[in-house]
Scaffold this motif. Structure first.
Motif, PDB file in Angstrom:
ATOM      1  N   MET A  30      48.483  29.358  37.278  1.00  0.00           N
ATOM      2  CA  MET A  30      48.503  30.609  36.470  1.00  0.00           C
ATOM      3  C   MET A  30      47.411  31.091  35.650  1.00  0.00           C
ATOM      4  N   ASN A  31      47.044  32.333  35.633  1.00  0.00           N
ATOM      5  CA  ASN A  31      45.792  32.917  35.247  1.00  0.00           C
ATOM      6  C   ASN A  31      46.041  33.913  34.249  1.00  0.00           C
ATOM      7  N   ILE A  32      45.748  33.470  32.841  1.00  0.00           N
ATOM      8  CA  ILE A  32      46.243  34.394  31.865  1.00  0.00           C
ATOM      9  C   ILE A  32      45.279  35.643  31.760  1.00  0.00           C
ATOM     10  N   ARG A  33      44.000  35.496  32.257  1.00  0.00           N
ATOM     11  CA  ARG A  33      43.245  36.352  32.563  1.00  0.00           C
ATOM     12  C   ARG A  33      43.569  37.920  33.051  1.00  0.00           C
ATOM     13  N   SER A  34      44.470  37.586  33.971  1.00  0.00           N
ATOM     14  CA  SER A  34      45.036  38.837  34.663  1.00  0.00           C
ATOM     15  C   SER A  34      46.156  39.497  33.972  1.00  0.00           C
ATOM     16  N   LEU A  35      46.209  38.996  32.735  1.00  0.00           N
ATOM     17  CA  LEU A  35      47.178  40.077  31.634  1.00  0.00           C
ATOM     18  C   LEU A  35      46.483  41.184  31.339  1.00  0.00           C
ATOM     19  N   THR A  36      47.424  42.110  31.251  1.00  0.00           N
ATOM     20  CA  THR A  36      46.664  43.445  30.742  1.00  0.00           C
ATOM     21  C   THR A  36      47.233  43.778  29.266  1.00  0.00           C
ATOM     22  N   ARG A  37      46.734  44.999  28.848  1.00  0.00           N
ATOM     23  CA  ARG A  37      47.050  45.329  27.553  1.00  0.00           C
ATOM     24  C   ARG A  37      48.587  45.784  27.379  1.00  0.00           C
ATOM     25  N   GLY A  38      48.920  46.288  28.744  1.00  0.00           N
ATOM     26  CA  GLY A  38      50.241  46.698  28.869  1.00  0.00           C
ATOM     27  C   GLY A  38      51.371  45.494  28.666  1.00  0.00           C
ATOM     28  N   ASP A  39      50.855  44.279  29.183  1.00  0.00           N
ATOM     29  CA  ASP A  39      51.434  43.006  29.068  1.00  0.00           C
ATOM     30  C   ASP A  39      51.486  42.584  27.714  1.00  0.00           C
ATOM     31  N   GLY A  40      50.357  42.747  27.011  1.00  0.00           N
ATOM     32  CA  GLY A  40      50.403  42.483  25.504  1.00  0.00           C
ATOM     33  C   GLY A  40      51.434  43.262  24.615  1.00  0.00           C
ATOM     34  N   VAL A  41      51.492  44.615  25.144  1.00  0.00           N
ATOM     35  CA  VAL A  41      52.719  45.450  24.261  1.00  0.00           C
ATOM     36  C   VAL A  41      53.933  44.725  24.614  1.00  0.00           C
ATOM     37  N   VAL A  42      54.228  44.294  25.730  1.00  0.00           N
ATOM     38  CA  VAL A  42      55.420  43.568  26.169  1.00  0.00           C
ATOM     39  C   VAL A  42      55.868  42.422  25.442  1.00  0.00           C
ATOM     40  N   ILE A  43      54.658  41.584  25.304  1.00  0.00           N
ATOM     41  CA  ILE A  43      54.898  40.411  24.630  1.00  0.00           C
ATOM     42  C   ILE A  43      55.127  40.640  23.091  1.00  0.00           C
ATOM     43  N   GLY A  44      54.554  41.507  22.396  1.00  0.00           N
ATOM     44  CA  GLY A  44      54.716  41.670  21.113  1.00  0.00           C
ATOM     45  C   GLY A  44      55.964  42.021  20.770  1.00  0.00           C
ATOM     46  N   ALA A  45      56.441  43.081  21.692  1.00  0.00           N
ATOM     47  CA  ALA A  45      57.926  43.824  21.520  1.00  0.00           C
ATOM     48  C   ALA A  45      58.926  42.681  21.639  1.00  0.00           C
TER      49      ALA A  45
END
Length: 277
Positions: free
Chosen positions: A1-16
């Motif tokens: 798994m490569n966490i560098r492939s996460l996007t800003r939208g994924d950051g919003v999803v994780i925070g929510a």
């Protein structure tokens, strides 16, 4: 798994999803302010963990959906179930969570802090899951690729030689000769050979320079992207992985011609969000 492939939208999803998890421990209902006396102090207001149906259909559904989206983004190859990848399943879970939260709070007489905060988190979660693949700012990488050192000229690293410690394409390491430059007599490994005539050493400047005004540069992709053949074939010849530096050798409109580790060249059609070295 490569966490560098996460996007800003994924950051919003994780925070929510984190906010939704916290809201599950808060009160679902609020006590009427008109309630006075010793009876009101003994009222036990439930949270989501006391209501199994609401816990599963709203809170855990949203958290599970967020987990599926993040896992799908971080995997090097998409995993599919019944023809749908994990991100699509996760998005469906988040939409179901927001739908349940909305109609549940509409049906309540007095919603508590847990229900109000849960509704907000579920709506943001569903919105982030749906908008991430569509909105350009949300498609930008959440974590940028490592900052490279000064990029070496194209062709400085002979094919087959040992690559730098950062992996293929990592624009770092010792200074190399520019592409097309001639070896200078007296350098280590030259054996003190007699220098060739100056006219034989010189090369036309146009031979070393790329066509047009384009200058080769190193770049990294935010997510895995296919590399297509230069002849326009619809079948990808390779896949560029996040966290690895590649060399762009030519530009064709909005697309780039990139070179892979094994020397293959192809066209990168989607250049959105790439990071230049």
């Amino acid at each position: 798994m490569n966490i560098r492939s996460l996007t800003r939208g994924d950051g919003v999803v994780i925070g929510a999803a984190v906010v939704l998890f916290i809201a599950s421990f808060l009160d679902l209902y609020s006590i009427d302010n008109s309630c006075v006396g010793s009876f009101c102090s003994k009222v036990n207001v439930p949270n989501a963990w006391d209501a199994l149906g609401l816990l599963m259909s709203m809170f855990l559904a949203g958290i599970i959906g967020a987990a599926l989206i993040v896992v799908a983004r971080a995997l090097p190859q998409p995993k599919k179930i019944a023809g749908l990848d994990l991100a699509q399943f996760g998005t469906a879970f988040t939409i179901f969570s927001a739908w349940t939260a909305f109609w549940t709070i509409v049906d309540m007489n007095s919603a508590g802090a847990g229900m109000i905060l849960g509704l907000i988190a579920a709506l943001v979660l569903a919105g982030g899951a749906v908008a991430s693949p569509l909105v350009a700012p949300l498609k930008a990488p959440l974590m940028g690729a490592p900052s490279p050192a000064v990029a070496q000229p194209y062709g400085a690293q002979p094919y087959g030689a040992q690559q730098p410690a950062g992996g293929y394409g990592y624009p770092a390491g010792a200074q190399q000769q520019p592409f097309g430059a001639q070896p200078v007599a007296g350098q280590p490994g030259q054996g003190g050979q007699t220098p060739a005539p100056a006219a034989a050493q010189q090369q036309p400047a146009a031979a070393a320079a790329p066509a047009g005004d384009f200058t080769p540069f190193w770049f990294a992709v935010p997510v895995a992207r296919p590399l297509y053949a230069e002849d326009g074939s619809p079948t990808p010849i390779a896949e560029l992985a996040p966290g690895t530096w590649y060399l762009a050798v030519e530009q064709r409109g909005a697309a780039l011609v990139a070179q892979t580790q094994d020397g293959r060249r192809g066209v990168l059609q989607d250049t959105t969000g790439i990071q230049r070295g």
